[in-house]
Design a protein around this motif. Structure first.
Motif, PDB file in Angstrom:
ATOM      1  N   PHE A   1     -17.088   3.690   9.807  1.00 34.11           N
ATOM      2  CA  PHE A   1     -15.830   4.428   9.915  1.00 34.11           C
ATOM      3  C   PHE A   1     -16.081   5.919  10.135  1.00 34.11           C
ATOM      4  O   PHE A   1     -15.391   6.558  10.932  1.00 34.11           O
ATOM      5  CB  PHE A   1     -14.952   4.216   8.675  1.00 34.11           C
ATOM      6  CG  PHE A   1     -14.447   2.799   8.512  1.00 34.11           C
ATOM      7  CD1 PHE A   1     -14.209   1.976   9.600  1.00 34.11           C
ATOM      8  CD2 PHE A   1     -14.214   2.290   7.250  1.00 34.11           C
ATOM      9  CE1 PHE A   1     -13.751   0.674   9.440  1.00 34.11           C
ATOM     10  CE2 PHE A   1     -13.744   0.993   7.077  1.00 34.11           C
ATOM     11  CZ  PHE A   1     -13.516   0.188   8.172  1.00 34.11           C
ATOM     12  N   LYS A   2     -17.070   6.467   9.438  1.00 33.26           N
ATOM     13  CA  LYS A   2     -17.417   7.890   9.626  1.00 33.26           C
ATOM     14  C   LYS A   2     -17.882   8.129  11.064  1.00 33.26           C
ATOM     15  O   LYS A   2     -17.497   9.121  11.689  1.00 33.26           O
ATOM     16  CB  LYS A   2     -18.504   8.324   8.651  1.00 33.26           C
ATOM     17  CG  LYS A   2     -17.991   8.664   7.283  1.00 33.26           C
ATOM     18  CD  LYS A   2     -19.117   9.188   6.403  1.00 33.26           C
ATOM     19  CE  LYS A   2     -18.565   9.518   5.032  1.00 33.26           C
ATOM     20  NZ  LYS A   2     -19.579  10.032   4.125  1.00 33.26           N
TER      21      LYS A   2
ATOM     22  N   ALA B   1     -14.952   7.931  13.468  1.00 34.32           N
ATOM     23  CA  ALA B   1     -14.025   9.051  13.311  1.00 34.32           C
ATOM     24  C   ALA B   1     -14.521  10.330  13.982  1.00 34.32           C
ATOM     25  O   ALA B   1     -13.787  11.316  14.061  1.00 34.32           O
ATOM     26  CB  ALA B   1     -13.766   9.311  11.829  1.00 34.32           C
TER      27      ALA B   1
ATOM     28  N   LEU C   1     -14.388   8.852  19.306  1.00 33.07           N
ATOM     29  CA  LEU C   1     -12.950   8.694  19.540  1.00 33.07           C
ATOM     30  C   LEU C   1     -12.611   8.877  21.018  1.00 33.07           C
ATOM     31  O   LEU C   1     -11.844   8.095  21.585  1.00 33.07           O
ATOM     32  CB  LEU C   1     -12.145   9.678  18.684  1.00 33.07           C
ATOM     33  CG  LEU C   1     -11.985   9.320  17.216  1.00 33.07           C
ATOM     34  CD1 LEU C   1     -11.338  10.464  16.453  1.00 33.07           C
ATOM     35  CD2 LEU C   1     -11.171   8.036  17.044  1.00 33.07           C
TER      36      LEU C   1
ATOM     37  N   GLY D   1     -11.516   4.550  13.602  1.00 32.85           N
ATOM     38  CA  GLY D   1     -11.908   5.947  13.543  1.00 32.85           C
ATOM     39  C   GLY D   1     -10.717   6.878  13.393  1.00 32.85           C
ATOM     40  O   GLY D   1     -10.739   7.831  12.604  1.00 32.85           O
ATOM     41  N   LEU D   2      -9.669   6.599  14.134  1.00 31.88           N
ATOM     42  CA  LEU D   2      -8.458   7.410  14.061  1.00 31.88           C
ATOM     43  C   LEU D   2      -7.836   7.346  12.663  1.00 31.88           C
ATOM     44  O   LEU D   2      -7.493   8.376  12.073  1.00 31.88           O
ATOM     45  CB  LEU D   2      -7.465   6.908  15.110  1.00 31.88           C
ATOM     46  CG  LEU D   2      -6.417   7.857  15.641  1.00 31.88           C
ATOM     47  CD1 LEU D   2      -7.058   9.045  16.336  1.00 31.88           C
ATOM     48  CD2 LEU D   2      -5.510   7.111  16.617  1.00 31.88           C
TER      49      LEU D   2
ATOM     50  N   TYR E   1      -9.295   6.444   9.853  1.00 33.52           N
ATOM     51  CA  TYR E   1     -10.213   7.034   8.875  1.00 33.52           C
ATOM     52  C   TYR E   1     -10.182   8.563   8.943  1.00 33.52           C
ATOM     53  O   TYR E   1     -10.121   9.239   7.920  1.00 33.52           O
ATOM     54  CB  TYR E   1     -11.632   6.514   9.114  1.00 33.52           C
ATOM     55  CG  TYR E   1     -12.607   6.910   8.038  1.00 33.52           C
ATOM     56  CD1 TYR E   1     -12.702   6.184   6.862  1.00 33.52           C
ATOM     57  CD2 TYR E   1     -13.438   8.020   8.185  1.00 33.52           C
ATOM     58  CE1 TYR E   1     -13.596   6.541   5.862  1.00 33.52           C
ATOM     59  CE2 TYR E   1     -14.336   8.383   7.200  1.00 33.52           C
ATOM     60  CZ  TYR E   1     -14.405   7.637   6.030  1.00 33.52           C
ATOM     61  OH  TYR E   1     -15.284   7.997   5.041  1.00 33.52           O
ATOM     62  N   ARG E   2     -10.209   9.096  10.134  1.00 36.91           N
ATOM     63  CA  ARG E   2     -10.260  10.554  10.295  1.00 36.91           C
ATOM     64  C   ARG E   2      -8.985  11.243   9.816  1.00 36.91           C
ATOM     65  O   ARG E   2      -9.046  12.326   9.234  1.00 36.91           O
ATOM     66  CB  ARG E   2     -10.506  10.903  11.764  1.00 36.91           C
ATOM     67  CG  ARG E   2     -10.599  12.393  12.019  1.00 36.91           C
ATOM     68  CD  ARG E   2     -11.026  12.663  13.425  1.00 36.91           C
ATOM     69  NE  ARG E   2     -11.165  14.074  13.688  1.00 36.91           N
ATOM     70  CZ  ARG E   2     -11.859  14.560  14.696  1.00 36.91           C
ATOM     71  NH1 ARG E   2     -12.492  13.756  15.530  1.00 36.91           N
ATOM     72  NH2 ARG E   2     -11.929  15.856  14.886  1.00 36.91           N
TER      73      ARG E   2
ATOM     74  N   ARG F   1      -6.598   9.955   7.702  1.00 41.69           N
ATOM     75  CA  ARG F   1      -5.999   9.431   6.477  1.00 41.69           C
ATOM     76  C   ARG F   1      -5.522  10.598   5.608  1.00 41.69           C
ATOM     77  O   ARG F   1      -6.226  11.601   5.486  1.00 41.69           O
ATOM     78  CB  ARG F   1      -6.989   8.545   5.727  1.00 41.69           C
ATOM     79  CG  ARG F   1      -8.181   9.289   5.169  1.00 41.69           C
ATOM     80  CD  ARG F   1      -9.311   8.341   4.780  1.00 41.69           C
ATOM     81  NE  ARG F   1     -10.428   9.038   4.187  1.00 41.69           N
ATOM     82  CZ  ARG F   1     -11.368   9.689   4.849  1.00 41.69           C
ATOM     83  NH1 ARG F   1     -11.330   9.740   6.167  1.00 41.69           N
ATOM     84  NH2 ARG F   1     -12.359  10.284   4.206  1.00 41.69           N
TER      85      ARG F   1
ATOM     86  N   TRP G   1      -8.850   5.373   2.787  1.00 41.62           N
ATOM     87  CA  TRP G   1      -9.890   5.058   3.763  1.00 41.62           C
ATOM     88  C   TRP G   1      -9.930   3.562   4.063  1.00 41.62           C
ATOM     89  O   TRP G   1     -10.286   3.163   5.170  1.00 41.62           O
ATOM     90  CB  TRP G   1     -11.263   5.561   3.295  1.00 41.62           C
ATOM     91  CG  TRP G   1     -11.905   4.720   2.229  1.00 41.62           C
ATOM     92  CD1 TRP G   1     -11.763   4.848   0.885  1.00 41.62           C
ATOM     93  CD2 TRP G   1     -12.790   3.611   2.438  1.00 41.62           C
ATOM     94  NE1 TRP G   1     -12.498   3.889   0.238  1.00 41.62           N
ATOM     95  CE2 TRP G   1     -13.142   3.108   1.169  1.00 41.62           C
ATOM     96  CE3 TRP G   1     -13.319   2.995   3.571  1.00 41.62           C
ATOM     97  CZ2 TRP G   1     -13.989   2.026   1.009  1.00 41.62           C
ATOM     98  CZ3 TRP G   1     -14.169   1.913   3.400  1.00 41.62           C
ATOM     99  CH2 TRP G   1     -14.496   1.435   2.129  1.00 41.62           C
TER     100      TRP G   1
ATOM    101  N   ALA H   1      -8.604   1.687   7.248  1.00 45.45           N
ATOM    102  CA  ALA H   1      -9.395   1.548   8.478  1.00 45.45           C
ATOM    103  C   ALA H   1      -9.861   0.108   8.686  1.00 45.45           C
ATOM    104  O   ALA H   1     -10.306  -0.247   9.775  1.00 45.45           O
ATOM    105  CB  ALA H   1     -10.578   2.509   8.459  1.00 45.45           C
TER     106      ALA H   1
END
Length: 175
Positions: free
Chosen positions: A9-10, A13, A18, A90-91, A93-94, A96, A102, A105
């Motif tokens: 996820f990191k 993001a 992205l 990613g969207l 997670y970034r 949130r 988190w 995601a």
């Protein structure tokens, strides 16, 4: 397992992933899928369907269209979930609004796995035609309907998180 997904996820993001996955999703939706010579609407795009609907679609595709679709479903349509899962995970997670969210995601991840199951159902129908049962089509239709529902959920989640982010930014600008 939690650590692996957090790392993914990191990564997803990040700005470059992205951008790349967004472009990939656009290219698939705007160029690749419409260019498939199947001679009809893709089953994946229908909200739901019956045996009669599938029989009409399969006849419309013809042998060559069914062969192309049967090849595209487990290949090209496997790349597509990888792209949209990475983009939306990613969207979400970034953007949130709180750290504890988190886990949201995971929604596109689950949807992507579900989509792969739907692809298997559709591929099976394409390869087994004309020997299809109403039950087999009902199961495939269920997978397709749930996929569309899950898509709406993760898209709405991403949109809400983005709106919340922009509202916070606007408020910070006025304070």
């Amino acid at each position: 397992m939690k650590k692996i997904f957090r790392k993914y996820f990191k990564f997803a993001a990040g700005t470059l992933p992205l951008i790349v996955t967004f472009i990939g999703v656009l290219l698939m939706v705007q160029l690749v899928f419409p260019a498939l010579p199947v001679n009809g609407e893709l089953i994946d795009l229908k909200l739901n369907y019956t045996l009669a609907d599938i029989q009409v679609a399969m006849l419309q595709y013809g042998p060559q269209g069914r062969a192309v679709y049967a090849l595209a479903s487990p290949t090209v349509d496997t790349l597509f979930p990888v792209l949209y899962v990475t983009f939306f995970a990613g969207l979400i997670y970034r953007f949130r609004p709180t750290e504890r969210l988190w886990v949201m995601a995971f929604i596109p991840v689950f949807a992507g796995a579900w989509d792969l199951c739907e692809n298997a159902q559709i591929t099976a129908m394409l390869l087994q035609f004309p020997d299809l049962s109403a039950r087999q089509v009902a199961v495939a239709s269920f997978f397709t309907t749930v996929k569309h529902f899950l898509s709406a959920v993760y898209e709405l989640t991403a949109l809400v998180f983005l709106l919340m982010f922009f509202v916070r930014r606007l408020k910070q600008g006025f304070v």
